[in-house]
Design an enzyme around this catalytic site. Structure first.
Site, short mmCIF file in Angstrom:
data_model
loop_
_atom_site.label_atom_id
_atom_site.label_comp_id
_atom_site.label_asym_id
_atom_site.label_seq_id
_atom_site.Cartn_x
_atom_site.Cartn_y
_atom_site.Cartn_z
CB THR A 36 -0.93 0.04 1.24
OG1 THR A 36 -0.13 -0.11 2.41
CG2 THR A 36 -1.93 -1.09 1.19
NE ARG A 56 -7.18 4.21 3.40
CZ ARG A 56 -7.96 4.13 2.32
NH1 ARG A 56 -9.15 3.57 2.41
NH2 ARG A 56 -7.56 4.59 1.16
CB SER A 101 -10.18 6.81 0.53
OG SER A 101 -10.83 6.80 -0.70
CG HIS A 102 -13.86 4.29 0.72
ND1 HIS A 102 -12.59 4.25 0.20
CD2 HIS A 102 -14.10 3.10 1.26
CE1 HIS A 102 -12.09 3.04 0.41
NE2 HIS A 102 -12.98 2.33 1.06
CE LYS A 145 -4.45 9.25 -1.38
NZ LYS A 145 -5.55 8.74 -2.19
CG ASP A 202 -13.79 8.93 -2.48
OD1 ASP A 202 -13.55 9.91 -3.21
OD2 ASP A 202 -12.91 8.10 -2.16
CG ASP A 251 -9.63 10.38 -1.49
OD1 ASP A 251 -10.71 9.78 -1.62
OD2 ASP A 251 -8.54 9.90 -1.86
CG ASP A 257 -9.85 8.70 -4.88
OD1 ASP A 257 -10.90 8.59 -4.21
OD2 ASP A 257 -8.78 8.12 -4.58
NE ARG A 258 -13.10 4.39 -3.40
CZ ARG A 258 -13.28 3.20 -2.86
NH1 ARG A 258 -14.50 2.73 -2.71
NH2 ARG A 258 -12.26 2.49 -2.45
CB THR A 286 -7.28 -4.35 -6.58
OG1 THR A 286 -8.22 -5.27 -7.11
CG2 THR A 286 -8.01 -3.28 -5.79
CD GLU A 313 -8.96 0.32 -8.70
OE1 GLU A 313 -8.62 -0.79 -8.26
OE2 GLU A 313 -8.78 1.37 -8.07
CD GLU A 314 -14.61 -3.38 -7.47
OE1 GLU A 314 -15.74 -3.21 -7.00
OE2 GLU A 314 -13.57 -3.24 -6.81
CB SER A 315 -13.67 0.09 -5.85
OG SER A 315 -12.48 0.50 -6.51
CE LYS A 328 -10.19 5.38 -6.32
NZ LYS A 328 -9.00 4.69 -5.79
NE ARG A 347 -12.68 -4.43 -1.12
CZ ARG A 347 -13.21 -3.65 -0.16
NH1 ARG A 347 -14.46 -3.85 0.22
NH2 ARG A 347 -12.49 -2.69 0.40
C1 VG1 Z 1 -10.28 -0.51 -2.32
C2 VG1 Z 1 -10.82 -0.79 -3.71
C3 VG1 Z 1 -9.75 -0.52 -4.74
C4 VG1 Z 1 -9.24 0.91 -4.57
C5 VG1 Z 1 -8.77 1.14 -3.15
C6 VG1 Z 1 -8.36 2.57 -2.89
O1 VG1 Z 1 -9.21 -1.37 -2.04
O2 VG1 Z 1 -11.27 -2.12 -3.81
O3 VG1 Z 1 -10.27 -0.74 -6.02
O4 VG1 Z 1 -8.17 1.15 -5.45
O5 VG1 Z 1 -9.82 0.83 -2.25
O6 VG1 Z 1 -9.42 3.46 -3.18
P1 VG1 Z 1 -9.36 -2.72 -1.18
O7 VG1 Z 1 -7.96 -3.28 -1.06
O8 VG1 Z 1 -9.96 -2.33 0.13
O9 VG1 Z 1 -10.27 -3.60 -1.95
V1 VG1 Z 1 -9.54 4.94 -2.36
O10 VG1 Z 1 -10.86 5.76 -2.97
O11 VG1 Z 1 -9.33 4.43 -0.83
O12 VG1 Z 1 -8.07 5.78 -2.74
CO CO Z 2 -10.88 7.77 -2.40
#
Ligand code: VG1
Ligand code: CO
Length: 542
Positions: A18, A22, A113-114, A126, A277, A279, A281-282, A344, A363-365, A376, A496
Protein backbone atom coordinates in the site's frame (compact mmCIF):
# COMPACT_ATOMS: atom_id res chain seq x y z
CA UNK A 1 13.73 28.18 15.33
CA UNK A 2 15.77 25.02 15.39
CA UNK A 3 15.66 21.53 14.07
CA UNK A 4 15.00 18.96 16.73
CA UNK A 5 16.04 15.34 16.47
CA UNK A 6 13.55 13.19 18.34
CA UNK A 7 14.38 9.63 19.42
CA UNK A 8 11.63 7.22 18.54
CA UNK A 9 10.71 3.56 18.11
CA UNK A 10 9.63 1.66 14.98
CA UNK A 11 5.93 1.45 14.17
CA UNK A 12 3.89 -1.37 12.75
CA UNK A 13 0.83 -0.97 10.66
CA UNK A 14 1.63 -0.26 7.04
CA UNK A 15 0.18 -3.04 4.92
CA UNK A 16 2.63 -4.39 2.34
CA UNK A 17 2.01 -3.02 -1.14
CA UNK A 18 0.00 0.00 0.00
CA UNK A 19 1.24 3.48 -0.83
CA UNK A 20 0.33 4.81 2.58
CA UNK A 21 -0.84 4.15 6.06
CA UNK A 22 -4.50 3.98 7.04
CA UNK A 23 -5.39 3.63 10.71
CA UNK A 24 -7.79 4.71 13.41
CA UNK A 25 -7.39 8.45 14.02
CA UNK A 26 -6.43 7.86 17.65
CA UNK A 27 -3.59 5.61 16.50
CA UNK A 28 -2.30 8.42 14.27
CA UNK A 29 -2.61 10.84 17.18
CA UNK A 30 -0.31 8.78 19.43
CA UNK A 31 2.98 10.42 20.20
CA UNK A 32 5.48 10.08 17.31
CA UNK A 33 3.18 7.87 15.18
CA UNK A 34 2.48 10.24 12.29
CA UNK A 35 6.01 11.58 12.59
CA UNK A 36 7.53 8.11 12.28
CA UNK A 37 5.61 7.45 9.10
CA UNK A 38 6.43 10.80 7.52
CA UNK A 39 10.13 10.43 8.36
CA UNK A 40 10.02 6.91 6.90
CA UNK A 41 8.64 8.34 3.66
CA UNK A 42 11.40 10.95 3.49
CA UNK A 43 14.04 8.32 4.28
CA UNK A 44 12.61 5.95 1.66
CA UNK A 45 13.08 8.56 -1.07
CA UNK A 46 16.68 9.28 -0.03
CA UNK A 47 15.77 12.31 2.03
CA UNK A 48 13.81 15.49 1.44
CA UNK A 49 16.77 17.85 1.10
CA UNK A 50 16.21 20.45 -1.61
CA UNK A 51 13.00 18.72 -2.70
CA UNK A 52 9.56 20.14 -3.40
CA UNK A 53 6.28 18.56 -2.33
CA UNK A 54 2.54 19.05 -2.50
CA UNK A 55 0.59 18.52 0.74
CA UNK A 56 -3.15 18.52 1.33
CA UNK A 57 -5.99 16.40 2.58
CA UNK A 58 -9.72 15.81 2.59
CA UNK A 59 -10.45 17.94 5.65
CA UNK A 60 -11.22 15.11 8.03
CA UNK A 61 -10.52 15.31 11.76
CA UNK A 62 -6.76 15.76 12.46
CA UNK A 63 -6.12 17.01 8.87
CA UNK A 64 -5.03 20.53 9.79
CA UNK A 65 -2.90 19.42 12.74
CA UNK A 66 -1.18 16.70 10.72
CA UNK A 67 -0.35 19.17 7.95
CA UNK A 68 1.40 21.48 10.42
CA UNK A 69 3.49 18.54 11.62
CA UNK A 70 4.35 17.51 8.06
CA UNK A 71 5.37 21.06 7.15
CA UNK A 72 7.67 21.28 10.19
CA UNK A 73 9.19 17.90 9.38
CA UNK A 74 9.68 18.79 5.71
CA UNK A 75 11.45 21.99 6.77
CA UNK A 76 13.62 20.16 9.29
CA UNK A 77 14.54 17.61 6.63
CA UNK A 78 15.71 20.42 4.34
CA UNK A 79 12.87 20.51 1.79
CA UNK A 80 12.92 23.60 -0.44
CA UNK A 81 9.20 24.16 -0.91
CA UNK A 82 5.81 22.73 -0.02
CA UNK A 83 2.65 23.66 -1.92
CA UNK A 84 -0.45 23.37 0.31
CA UNK A 85 -4.13 23.75 -0.48
CA UNK A 86 -5.81 26.61 1.35
CA UNK A 87 -7.29 25.41 4.63
CA UNK A 88 -5.24 22.23 4.18
CA UNK A 89 -7.72 20.99 1.56
CA UNK A 90 -6.83 19.18 -1.65
CA UNK A 91 -8.75 16.40 -3.35
CA UNK A 92 -6.60 13.43 -4.35
CA UNK A 93 -6.92 14.18 -8.10
CA UNK A 94 -6.21 17.89 -7.53
CA UNK A 95 -3.09 16.98 -5.54
CA UNK A 96 -1.99 14.68 -8.35
CA UNK A 97 -2.47 17.53 -10.81
CA UNK A 98 -0.52 20.01 -8.65
CA UNK A 99 2.41 17.59 -8.42
CA UNK A 100 2.50 17.31 -12.21
CA UNK A 101 1.79 20.97 -12.95
CA UNK A 102 4.54 22.20 -10.64
CA UNK A 103 6.94 19.36 -11.33
CA UNK A 104 7.38 18.63 -7.63
CA UNK A 105 9.24 15.57 -6.38
CA UNK A 106 6.07 14.13 -4.89
CA UNK A 107 3.26 14.80 -2.49
CA UNK A 108 1.65 13.69 0.74
CA UNK A 109 -2.12 13.30 0.70
CA UNK A 110 -3.99 13.05 3.97
CA UNK A 111 -7.11 10.96 3.73
CA UNK A 112 -8.64 7.61 4.54
CA UNK A 113 -10.64 8.02 1.34
CA UNK A 114 -14.15 6.59 1.66
CA UNK A 115 -13.69 5.50 5.29
CA UNK A 116 -15.53 7.58 7.91
CA UNK A 117 -13.70 10.38 9.71
CA UNK A 118 -13.57 11.71 13.25
CA UNK A 119 -11.53 11.06 16.38
CA UNK A 120 -12.98 7.53 16.66
CA UNK A 121 -12.89 6.79 12.94
CA UNK A 122 -10.13 6.66 10.33
CA UNK A 123 -7.20 8.74 9.17
CA UNK A 124 -4.57 8.13 6.55
CA UNK A 125 -1.48 9.45 4.81
CA UNK A 126 -0.31 8.34 1.39
CA UNK A 127 2.72 9.26 -0.66
CA UNK A 128 2.56 10.06 -4.36
CA UNK A 129 5.63 10.22 -6.58
CA UNK A 130 6.69 12.81 -9.15
CA UNK A 131 4.38 11.50 -11.89
CA UNK A 132 1.48 12.38 -9.58
CA UNK A 133 0.52 8.77 -8.88
CA UNK A 134 0.55 6.55 -5.79
CA UNK A 135 4.00 5.29 -4.85
CA UNK A 136 4.69 2.01 -6.67
CA UNK A 137 5.71 -1.16 -4.85
CA UNK A 138 9.45 -0.47 -5.12
CA UNK A 139 8.97 2.70 -3.07
CA UNK A 140 6.32 1.37 -0.70
CA UNK A 141 8.54 -1.58 0.22
CA UNK A 142 11.27 0.87 1.26
CA UNK A 143 8.77 2.93 3.24
CA UNK A 144 7.53 -0.17 5.04
CA UNK A 145 11.05 -1.37 5.81
CA UNK A 146 11.94 2.04 7.18
CA UNK A 147 8.89 2.18 9.50
CA UNK A 148 10.13 -1.06 11.07
CA UNK A 149 13.63 0.21 11.82
CA UNK A 150 13.28 3.96 12.40
CA UNK A 151 15.02 5.37 15.50
CA UNK A 152 14.72 9.13 15.08
CA UNK A 153 12.95 11.87 13.17
CA UNK A 154 13.53 15.55 12.50
CA UNK A 155 11.08 18.33 13.21
CA UNK A 156 11.27 22.10 13.40
CA UNK A 157 10.00 23.91 16.48
CA UNK A 158 8.80 26.84 14.36
CA UNK A 159 5.32 28.29 14.82
CA UNK A 160 2.33 27.01 12.81
CA UNK A 161 1.81 28.31 9.28
CA UNK A 162 -1.42 30.19 8.53
CA UNK A 163 -3.09 27.81 6.06
CA UNK A 164 -5.92 30.25 5.46
CA UNK A 165 -3.65 32.78 3.79
CA UNK A 166 -3.08 32.32 0.04
CA UNK A 167 0.51 33.15 -0.95
CA UNK A 168 4.05 32.44 0.15
CA UNK A 169 5.33 32.15 3.71
CA UNK A 170 8.54 30.64 5.04
CA UNK A 171 9.04 28.03 7.70
CA UNK A 172 12.59 27.57 8.94
CA UNK A 173 13.90 28.56 5.51
CA UNK A 174 11.44 26.40 3.56
CA UNK A 175 8.93 28.08 1.26
CA UNK A 176 5.31 27.24 2.04
CA UNK A 177 3.01 28.22 -0.83
CA UNK A 178 -0.68 28.17 0.04
CA UNK A 179 -2.81 27.87 -3.11
CA UNK A 180 -6.50 27.90 -3.99
CA UNK A 181 -7.29 24.15 -4.03
CA UNK A 182 -9.78 24.46 -6.92
CA UNK A 183 -8.32 26.94 -9.43
CA UNK A 184 -5.70 24.82 -11.25
CA UNK A 185 -7.94 21.74 -11.23
CA UNK A 186 -10.81 23.71 -12.75
CA UNK A 187 -8.50 25.08 -15.45
CA UNK A 188 -7.46 21.53 -16.31
CA UNK A 189 -11.10 20.41 -16.62
CA UNK A 190 -11.78 23.30 -19.02
CA UNK A 191 -9.09 21.96 -21.36
CA UNK A 192 -10.72 18.50 -21.46
CA UNK A 193 -14.44 19.19 -21.72
CA UNK A 194 -16.77 21.35 -23.78
CA UNK A 195 -17.93 23.65 -20.99
CA UNK A 196 -20.05 25.64 -23.48
CA UNK A 197 -22.05 22.54 -24.41
CA UNK A 198 -22.54 21.55 -20.78
CA UNK A 199 -23.55 25.12 -19.87
CA UNK A 200 -26.16 24.99 -22.65
CA UNK A 201 -27.43 21.67 -21.29
CA UNK A 202 -28.07 23.20 -17.86
CA UNK A 203 -29.50 26.35 -19.42
CA UNK A 204 -31.99 24.12 -21.24
CA UNK A 205 -33.41 22.88 -17.94
CA UNK A 206 -31.37 19.68 -17.44
CA UNK A 207 -31.53 18.80 -13.74
CA UNK A 208 -28.73 17.24 -11.76
CA UNK A 209 -28.00 16.39 -8.14
CA UNK A 210 -24.39 16.02 -6.96
CA UNK A 211 -23.90 14.62 -3.45
CA UNK A 212 -20.48 15.71 -2.19
CA UNK A 213 -21.10 13.71 1.00
CA UNK A 214 -19.70 16.48 3.25
CA UNK A 215 -16.29 15.70 1.77
CA UNK A 216 -13.56 17.45 -0.17
CA UNK A 217 -15.28 17.53 -3.59
CA UNK A 218 -17.85 20.03 -2.27
CA UNK A 219 -15.84 23.16 -3.11
CA UNK A 220 -14.75 21.73 -6.49
CA UNK A 221 -18.25 20.67 -7.54
CA UNK A 222 -19.83 23.91 -6.34
CA UNK A 223 -17.28 26.06 -8.17
CA UNK A 224 -17.43 24.07 -11.41
CA UNK A 225 -21.05 22.87 -11.67
CA UNK A 226 -22.85 25.81 -10.08
CA UNK A 227 -20.22 28.52 -10.53
CA UNK A 228 -18.91 27.93 -14.04
CA UNK A 229 -21.43 25.65 -15.73
CA UNK A 230 -24.51 27.47 -14.49
CA UNK A 231 -26.28 24.60 -12.73
CA UNK A 232 -28.82 26.07 -10.30
CA UNK A 233 -27.85 26.63 -6.67
CA UNK A 234 -28.69 23.50 -4.70
CA UNK A 235 -27.48 21.17 -7.46
CA UNK A 236 -24.61 20.28 -5.13
CA UNK A 237 -25.77 18.93 -1.77
CA UNK A 238 -23.67 18.28 1.35
CA UNK A 239 -21.11 20.56 -0.27
CA UNK A 240 -19.23 21.85 2.76
CA UNK A 241 -16.41 19.54 3.94
CA UNK A 242 -16.84 18.52 7.56
CA UNK A 243 -14.40 16.79 9.92
CA UNK A 244 -16.64 13.75 10.29
CA UNK A 245 -18.45 13.91 6.94
CA UNK A 246 -21.69 14.77 8.69
CA UNK A 247 -21.39 11.54 10.66
CA UNK A 248 -21.64 9.37 7.52
CA UNK A 249 -19.45 7.18 5.33
CA UNK A 250 -18.18 9.32 2.46
CA UNK A 251 -18.47 6.30 0.18
CA UNK A 252 -20.39 6.90 -3.06
CA UNK A 253 -22.33 3.68 -3.40
CA UNK A 254 -26.05 2.89 -3.22
CA UNK A 255 -25.76 2.00 0.47
CA UNK A 256 -24.01 5.11 1.77
CA UNK A 257 -25.37 7.60 -0.75
CA UNK A 258 -28.91 6.56 0.08
CA UNK A 259 -30.36 10.10 0.10
CA UNK A 260 -29.26 10.56 -3.48
CA UNK A 261 -30.48 7.09 -4.49
CA UNK A 262 -33.90 7.77 -2.96
CA UNK A 263 -34.18 11.00 -4.94
CA UNK A 264 -33.04 9.37 -8.18
CA UNK A 265 -35.57 6.56 -7.76
CA UNK A 266 -38.34 8.92 -6.63
CA UNK A 267 -41.21 10.45 -8.61
CA UNK A 268 -39.53 13.77 -9.34
CA UNK A 269 -36.06 12.40 -10.10
CA UNK A 270 -33.54 14.76 -11.68
CA UNK A 271 -32.01 13.76 -15.03
CA UNK A 272 -28.64 12.85 -13.58
CA UNK A 273 -27.24 12.05 -10.15
CA UNK A 274 -23.66 11.70 -8.97
CA UNK A 275 -21.63 11.46 -5.78
CA UNK A 276 -17.98 11.33 -4.81
CA UNK A 277 -15.97 10.06 -1.84
CA UNK A 278 -13.97 11.56 1.04
CA UNK A 279 -10.92 12.51 -1.03
CA UNK A 280 -12.74 13.03 -4.35
CA UNK A 281 -11.22 10.24 -6.39
CA UNK A 282 -14.29 8.00 -6.55
CA UNK A 283 -17.59 8.61 -8.30
CA UNK A 284 -21.05 7.17 -8.47
CA UNK A 285 -23.32 7.82 -11.43
CA UNK A 286 -27.10 7.37 -11.38
CA UNK A 287 -29.74 8.05 -14.00
CA UNK A 288 -33.47 8.35 -13.42
CA UNK A 289 -34.38 5.05 -11.74
CA UNK A 290 -31.11 3.55 -12.95
CA UNK A 291 -27.89 2.91 -11.05
CA UNK A 292 -24.89 2.64 -13.37
CA UNK A 293 -22.34 0.14 -12.06
CA UNK A 294 -18.80 1.53 -12.05
CA UNK A 295 -17.69 -1.21 -14.46
CA UNK A 296 -20.40 -0.18 -16.93
CA UNK A 297 -19.59 3.48 -16.42
CA UNK A 298 -15.98 2.81 -17.40
CA UNK A 299 -17.14 1.01 -20.54
CA UNK A 300 -19.61 3.75 -21.54
CA UNK A 301 -17.02 6.48 -20.96
CA UNK A 302 -14.45 4.57 -23.02
CA UNK A 303 -16.97 4.12 -25.85
CA UNK A 304 -17.98 7.81 -25.84
CA UNK A 305 -14.88 9.70 -24.70
CA UNK A 306 -14.14 10.89 -28.25
CA UNK A 307 -17.20 13.17 -27.91
CA UNK A 308 -15.24 15.33 -25.43
CA UNK A 309 -12.57 17.67 -26.83
CA UNK A 310 -9.78 16.29 -24.63
CA UNK A 311 -10.26 12.81 -26.09
CA UNK A 312 -11.36 13.68 -29.63
CA UNK A 313 -8.27 11.99 -31.05
CA UNK A 314 -9.42 8.68 -29.62
CA UNK A 315 -7.95 6.50 -26.89
CA UNK A 316 -4.65 4.64 -26.87
CA UNK A 317 -6.09 1.93 -24.67
CA UNK A 318 -8.34 1.10 -21.74
CA UNK A 319 -7.12 -0.47 -18.51
CA UNK A 320 -9.20 -2.00 -15.74
CA UNK A 321 -8.43 -3.73 -12.48
CA UNK A 322 -8.88 -7.50 -12.53
CA UNK A 323 -12.09 -7.60 -10.41
CA UNK A 324 -13.71 -4.98 -12.67
CA UNK A 325 -16.14 -6.49 -15.20
CA UNK A 326 -15.16 -7.27 -18.76
CA UNK A 327 -17.49 -4.55 -20.14
CA UNK A 328 -14.60 -2.20 -20.98
CA UNK A 329 -12.69 -5.04 -22.70
CA UNK A 330 -15.58 -5.37 -25.13
CA UNK A 331 -15.35 -1.66 -25.97
CA UNK A 332 -11.58 -1.84 -26.42
CA UNK A 333 -11.95 -4.84 -28.73
CA UNK A 334 -14.50 -3.03 -30.89
CA UNK A 335 -12.38 0.14 -31.03
CA UNK A 336 -9.36 -2.04 -31.74
CA UNK A 337 -7.27 -0.38 -29.02
CA UNK A 338 -5.14 -1.71 -26.17
CA UNK A 339 -6.88 -3.46 -23.29
CA UNK A 340 -5.17 -4.12 -19.94
CA UNK A 341 -6.06 -6.05 -16.80
CA UNK A 342 -4.11 -4.97 -13.71
CA UNK A 343 -4.22 -5.84 -10.00
CA UNK A 344 -6.48 -3.76 -7.75
CA UNK A 345 -5.15 -0.28 -6.91
CA UNK A 346 -4.54 2.80 -8.98
CA UNK A 347 -0.76 2.56 -8.77
CA UNK A 348 -0.76 -0.22 -11.36
CA UNK A 349 -2.18 2.14 -14.00
CA UNK A 350 0.70 4.59 -13.58
CA UNK A 351 3.20 2.86 -15.86
CA UNK A 352 0.55 2.30 -18.58
CA UNK A 353 -0.49 5.96 -18.48
CA UNK A 354 3.11 7.21 -18.41
CA UNK A 355 3.98 5.01 -21.40
CA UNK A 356 0.94 6.22 -23.36
CA UNK A 357 -0.47 2.67 -23.56
CA UNK A 358 -3.73 3.48 -21.79
CA UNK A 359 -5.77 6.70 -21.84
CA UNK A 360 -8.71 5.72 -19.63
CA UNK A 361 -8.60 3.46 -16.58
CA UNK A 362 -11.11 2.23 -14.08
CA UNK A 363 -11.93 0.04 -11.14
CA UNK A 364 -15.18 -1.58 -10.06
CA UNK A 365 -14.86 0.30 -6.77
CA UNK A 366 -16.19 3.53 -8.29
CA UNK A 367 -12.88 4.71 -9.66
CA UNK A 368 -12.48 6.13 -13.15
CA UNK A 369 -9.80 8.37 -14.53
CA UNK A 370 -7.54 9.19 -17.44
CA UNK A 371 -4.06 10.34 -18.33
CA UNK A 372 -4.88 13.93 -17.25
CA UNK A 373 -3.63 13.00 -13.74
CA UNK A 374 -2.29 9.81 -12.15
CA UNK A 375 -5.18 9.15 -9.76
CA UNK A 376 -8.77 8.25 -10.29
CA UNK A 377 -10.88 11.37 -10.47
CA UNK A 378 -14.51 11.52 -9.34
CA UNK A 379 -15.51 14.91 -10.68
CA UNK A 380 -13.69 14.26 -13.96
CA UNK A 381 -15.88 11.19 -14.54
CA UNK A 382 -19.00 13.22 -13.80
CA UNK A 383 -17.95 15.98 -16.20
CA UNK A 384 -17.19 13.45 -18.93
CA UNK A 385 -20.66 11.96 -18.44
CA UNK A 386 -22.16 15.45 -18.68
CA UNK A 387 -20.21 16.12 -21.86
CA UNK A 388 -21.46 12.84 -23.36
CA UNK A 389 -25.07 13.52 -22.29
CA UNK A 390 -24.86 17.00 -23.81
CA UNK A 391 -23.39 15.72 -27.10
CA UNK A 392 -25.74 12.78 -27.49
CA UNK A 393 -28.85 14.59 -26.32
CA UNK A 394 -30.04 11.37 -24.67
CA UNK A 395 -30.72 10.37 -21.07
CA UNK A 396 -28.67 7.94 -19.00
CA UNK A 397 -31.11 5.06 -19.50
CA UNK A 398 -31.17 5.48 -23.29
CA UNK A 399 -27.39 5.52 -23.37
CA UNK A 400 -27.16 2.40 -21.19
CA UNK A 401 -29.79 0.51 -23.19
CA UNK A 402 -27.98 1.37 -26.40
CA UNK A 403 -24.65 0.33 -24.92
CA UNK A 404 -25.96 -3.05 -23.76
CA UNK A 405 -27.60 -3.71 -27.13
CA UNK A 406 -24.30 -3.07 -28.84
CA UNK A 407 -21.93 -4.85 -26.47
CA UNK A 408 -24.13 -7.09 -24.34
CA UNK A 409 -24.49 -6.60 -20.60
CA UNK A 410 -22.12 -7.65 -17.84
CA UNK A 411 -24.29 -7.99 -14.76
CA UNK A 412 -22.07 -7.14 -11.86
CA UNK A 413 -22.08 -6.86 -8.08
CA UNK A 414 -19.55 -6.84 -5.26
CA UNK A 415 -20.46 -8.43 -1.94
CA UNK A 416 -18.37 -7.32 1.05
CA UNK A 417 -18.03 -9.20 4.32
CA UNK A 418 -16.51 -6.62 6.63
CA UNK A 419 -14.52 -6.85 9.85
CA UNK A 420 -14.26 -10.64 9.79
CA UNK A 421 -11.89 -12.35 12.20
CA UNK A 422 -8.57 -12.37 10.35
CA UNK A 423 -8.10 -16.14 10.67
CA UNK A 424 -11.56 -16.87 9.22
CA UNK A 425 -10.85 -14.70 6.19
CA UNK A 426 -7.38 -16.20 5.72
CA UNK A 427 -8.78 -19.73 5.99
CA UNK A 428 -11.31 -19.01 3.27
CA UNK A 429 -8.59 -17.74 0.96
CA UNK A 430 -6.17 -20.58 1.80
CA UNK A 431 -8.82 -23.24 1.24
CA UNK A 432 -9.75 -21.70 -2.10
CA UNK A 433 -6.08 -21.64 -3.08
CA UNK A 434 -5.78 -25.35 -2.34
CA UNK A 435 -8.80 -26.20 -4.48
CA UNK A 436 -7.72 -24.34 -7.60
CA UNK A 437 -6.50 -27.44 -9.41
CA UNK A 438 -9.49 -29.65 -8.64
CA UNK A 439 -12.25 -27.12 -9.33
CA UNK A 440 -12.06 -27.34 -13.09
CA UNK A 441 -14.94 -29.34 -14.52
CA UNK A 442 -16.92 -29.40 -11.29
CA UNK A 443 -20.60 -28.53 -11.27
CA UNK A 444 -21.82 -26.35 -8.44
CA UNK A 445 -25.54 -25.73 -8.45
CA UNK A 446 -26.36 -24.52 -11.95
CA UNK A 447 -22.76 -23.56 -12.73
CA UNK A 448 -19.90 -25.51 -14.33
CA UNK A 449 -16.36 -24.40 -13.50
CA UNK A 450 -14.20 -23.79 -16.57
CA UNK A 451 -11.01 -22.67 -14.86
CA UNK A 452 -9.70 -21.28 -11.59
CA UNK A 453 -6.50 -19.45 -10.76
CA UNK A 454 -4.83 -16.87 -8.56
CA UNK A 455 -4.16 -13.64 -10.43
CA UNK A 456 -0.54 -12.62 -11.02
CA UNK A 457 0.57 -9.60 -12.99
CA UNK A 458 3.69 -8.69 -14.88
CA UNK A 459 3.76 -4.97 -15.65
CA UNK A 460 4.10 -4.73 -19.45
CA UNK A 461 6.14 -1.55 -19.12
CA UNK A 462 8.65 -2.14 -16.33
CA UNK A 463 8.40 -5.89 -15.90
CA UNK A 464 7.67 -5.72 -12.16
CA UNK A 465 5.69 -8.66 -10.83
CA UNK A 466 2.77 -8.79 -8.41
CA UNK A 467 1.42 -12.07 -7.10
CA UNK A 468 -1.56 -13.26 -5.05
CA UNK A 469 -3.83 -10.53 -6.40
CA UNK A 470 -7.12 -12.36 -6.03
CA UNK A 471 -8.62 -15.78 -6.78
CA UNK A 472 -10.66 -16.10 -9.96
CA UNK A 473 -13.19 -18.78 -10.80
CA UNK A 474 -14.47 -18.80 -14.36
CA UNK A 475 -17.72 -20.54 -15.17
CA UNK A 476 -19.18 -21.74 -18.43
CA UNK A 477 -21.24 -19.07 -20.17
CA UNK A 478 -18.95 -16.19 -19.21
CA UNK A 479 -19.73 -15.87 -15.49
CA UNK A 480 -16.96 -15.27 -12.98
CA UNK A 481 -16.47 -15.06 -9.22
CA UNK A 482 -13.43 -13.34 -7.70
CA UNK A 483 -12.28 -13.45 -4.08
CA UNK A 484 -9.91 -10.90 -2.53
CA UNK A 485 -9.05 -9.54 0.87
CA UNK A 486 -9.21 -5.78 1.19
CA UNK A 487 -6.00 -3.85 1.72
CA UNK A 488 -7.69 -0.69 2.95
CA UNK A 489 -9.88 -1.83 5.86
CA UNK A 490 -8.85 -0.81 9.36
CA UNK A 491 -10.76 -3.43 11.36
CA UNK A 492 -10.24 -7.19 11.10
CA UNK A 493 -10.33 -8.51 7.53
CA UNK A 494 -12.74 -7.58 4.77
CA UNK A 495 -13.51 -10.29 2.22
CA UNK A 496 -14.69 -9.04 -1.15
CA UNK A 497 -16.61 -11.40 -3.43
CA UNK A 498 -16.99 -10.02 -6.95
CA UNK A 499 -19.75 -11.57 -9.07
CA UNK A 500 -20.27 -11.24 -12.79
CA UNK A 501 -22.40 -12.80 -15.52
CA UNK A 502 -22.84 -11.93 -19.17
CA UNK A 503 -25.70 -11.80 -21.65
CA UNK A 504 -25.20 -10.74 -25.24
CA UNK A 505 -27.16 -7.93 -26.89
CA UNK A 506 -29.98 -10.29 -27.89
CA UNK A 507 -30.34 -11.60 -24.33
CA UNK A 508 -32.43 -10.39 -21.42
CA UNK A 509 -30.87 -6.98 -20.72
CA UNK A 510 -33.15 -5.69 -17.97
CA UNK A 511 -33.09 -8.30 -15.21
CA UNK A 512 -32.62 -7.09 -11.64
CA UNK A 513 -28.88 -7.35 -10.95
CA UNK A 514 -28.86 -9.59 -7.86
CA UNK A 515 -31.38 -11.90 -9.52
CA UNK A 516 -29.20 -12.14 -12.62
CA UNK A 517 -26.26 -13.12 -10.40
CA UNK A 518 -28.04 -15.61 -8.15
CA UNK A 519 -26.52 -18.77 -9.67
CA UNK A 520 -22.97 -17.47 -9.58
CA UNK A 521 -23.52 -16.12 -6.04
CA UNK A 522 -24.66 -19.56 -4.90
CA UNK A 523 -21.71 -21.30 -6.55
CA UNK A 524 -19.24 -18.80 -5.07
CA UNK A 525 -20.67 -19.30 -1.58
CA UNK A 526 -20.52 -23.10 -1.88
CA UNK A 527 -17.01 -23.24 -3.28
CA UNK A 528 -15.58 -20.90 -0.66
CA UNK A 529 -17.53 -22.22 2.30
CA UNK A 530 -18.79 -18.71 2.95
CA UNK A 531 -21.07 -19.99 5.72
CA UNK A 532 -17.95 -19.94 7.91
CA UNK A 533 -18.29 -16.18 8.17
CA UNK A 534 -21.44 -16.74 10.23
CA UNK A 535 -23.11 -14.02 8.18
CA UNK A 536 -26.30 -14.77 6.30
CA UNK A 537 -25.80 -11.81 3.97
CA UNK A 538 -22.98 -9.48 2.94
CA UNK A 539 -22.54 -6.27 4.93
CA UNK A 540 -22.45 -4.17 1.78
CA UNK A 541 -23.53 -4.96 -1.76
CA UNK A 542 -22.55 -2.58 -4.52
C1 VG1 B 1 -10.28 -0.51 -2.32
C2 VG1 B 1 -10.82 -0.79 -3.71
C3 VG1 B 1 -9.75 -0.52 -4.74
C4 VG1 B 1 -9.24 0.91 -4.57
C5 VG1 B 1 -8.77 1.14 -3.15
C6 VG1 B 1 -8.36 2.57 -2.89
O1 VG1 B 1 -9.21 -1.37 -2.04
O2 VG1 B 1 -11.27 -2.12 -3.81
O3 VG1 B 1 -10.27 -0.74 -6.02
O4 VG1 B 1 -8.17 1.15 -5.45
O5 VG1 B 1 -9.82 0.83 -2.25
O6 VG1 B 1 -9.42 3.46 -3.18
P1 VG1 B 1 -9.36 -2.72 -1.18
O7 VG1 B 1 -7.96 -3.28 -1.06
O8 VG1 B 1 -9.96 -2.33 0.13
O9 VG1 B 1 -10.27 -3.60 -1.95
V1 VG1 B 1 -9.54 4.94 -2.36
O10 VG1 B 1 -10.86 5.76 -2.97
O11 VG1 B 1 -9.33 4.43 -0.83
O12 VG1 B 1 -8.07 5.78 -2.74
CO1 CO C 1 -10.88 7.77 -2.40
Amino acid sequence: MTVQIIQTNPIEGQKPGTSGLRKKTRVFMQEHYLENFVQSVFDAIDGAKGKRFVVGGDGRYFNAQAIQTILKMAAANGAAEVIVGQGGLLSTPAASHLIRLNGTDGGLILSASHNPGGIDEDFGVKYNIGNGGPAPEGVTAKMLARTLEITEYKVSDAADVDLGLIGEQTLDGMVVRVVDPVADYKALMETLFDFGKIRALFAGGFRMRFDAMHAVTGPYATAILEGTLGAPAGTVINGVPSEDFGGGHPDPNPVWAKTLMDEMFGDDAPDFGAASDGDGDRNMVVGKQLYVTPSDSLAVLAANAHLAPGYARGLAGVARSMPTSAASDRVAAKLDIGSFETPTGWKFFGTLLDAGKATICGEESAGTGSDHVREKDGLWAVLLWLNVLAERGQGVSEIMADHWKTFGRDYYSRHDYEALPVDVANDIMDDLREQLDVLRGQNVGEMAVLAADEFSYVDPVDGSESHKQGIRIFFEGGSRAVFRLSGTGTEGATLRVYLQSYVDGAGDLFVETQAALEDVRYAAAEISGLARTGRDAPDVMT
